[in-house]
Write an enzyme that holds these catalytic residues in place. Structure first.
Site, PDB file in Angstrom:
ATOM      1  CB  VAL A  47      -0.992   0.006   1.187  1.00 34.34           C
ATOM      2  CG1 VAL A  47      -1.850   1.262   1.184  1.00 34.34           C
ATOM      3  CG2 VAL A  47      -1.882  -1.240   1.142  1.00 34.34           C
ATOM      4  CB  CYS A  48       3.945   2.204   1.822  1.00 33.02           C
ATOM      5  SG  CYS A  48       3.297   2.100   3.506  1.00 33.02           S
ATOM      6  CB  THR A  49       4.949   0.387  -3.144  1.00 32.13           C
ATOM      7  OG1 THR A  49       5.977  -0.063  -2.254  1.00 32.13           O
ATOM      8  CG2 THR A  49       5.501   0.517  -4.555  1.00 32.13           C
TER       9      THR A  49
END
Length: 159
Positions: A47-49
């Site tokens: 999700v961060c990527t």
């Protein structure tokens, strides 16, 4: 936790921008405001990527509004430089390795079942030229990405 209308806590942190240099928020406001601070729990996670790549995809729109985007996480500046390189990110990433910025903004969270403590909640703060929070969004669910259109509209409201 800081929220819209509050003074943005000032901080100095390592900036991973292909190199590593010191970044102090108050020193950047004259030339770079509005500043979008996009906090994320950890580099190289799905999700961060996705979130950082979404900011990259919208970077031209933020640049057109004379805004500056920075990602912020607890990762080391060396890790963040590798994350930038692998994802072709053209904006800087700030290392809150000592958790001071996360604590000052009141957005720490734990993944206790994984033994991970004190990472940043997925959050976005837009800081205006006077050092005030013009927009804030904080999620208690690390799997939820921010509303990018809403962030862009908040930045546009400052022009």
């Amino acid at each position: 936790m800081v929220t819209t209308g509050d003074a943005a806590p000032d901080f100095t942190a390592p900036l991973a921008n292909g190199d590593i240099e010191a970044f102090t928020l108050s020193d950047r406001l004259d030339d770079e405001a509005p500043v979008v601070l996009a906090f994320f729990p950890g580099a190289f996670t799905s999700v961060c990527t996705s979130e950082m790549c979404a900011f990259q995809d919208r970077l031209a729109a933020f640049n057109d509004l004379d805004a500056t985007v920075y990602g912020v996480s607890r990762d080391s500046p060396f890790t963040l430089n590798e994350f930038r390189e692998q994802n072709d990110l053209e904006f800087g990433l700030l290392s809150d390795y000592n958790k001071e910025v996360t604590d000052d903004y009141g957005i720490a969270m734990d993944f206790a079942d994984l033994g991970v403590h004190g990472v940043s909640k997925r959050s976005v703060f837009v800081v205006d030229g006077d050092g005030r929070i013009a927009y804030s969004w904080v999620s208690d669910d690390p799997g939820v990405e921010p509303d990018y259109d809403e962030i862009e509209a908040a930045v546009e409201d400052l022009s």
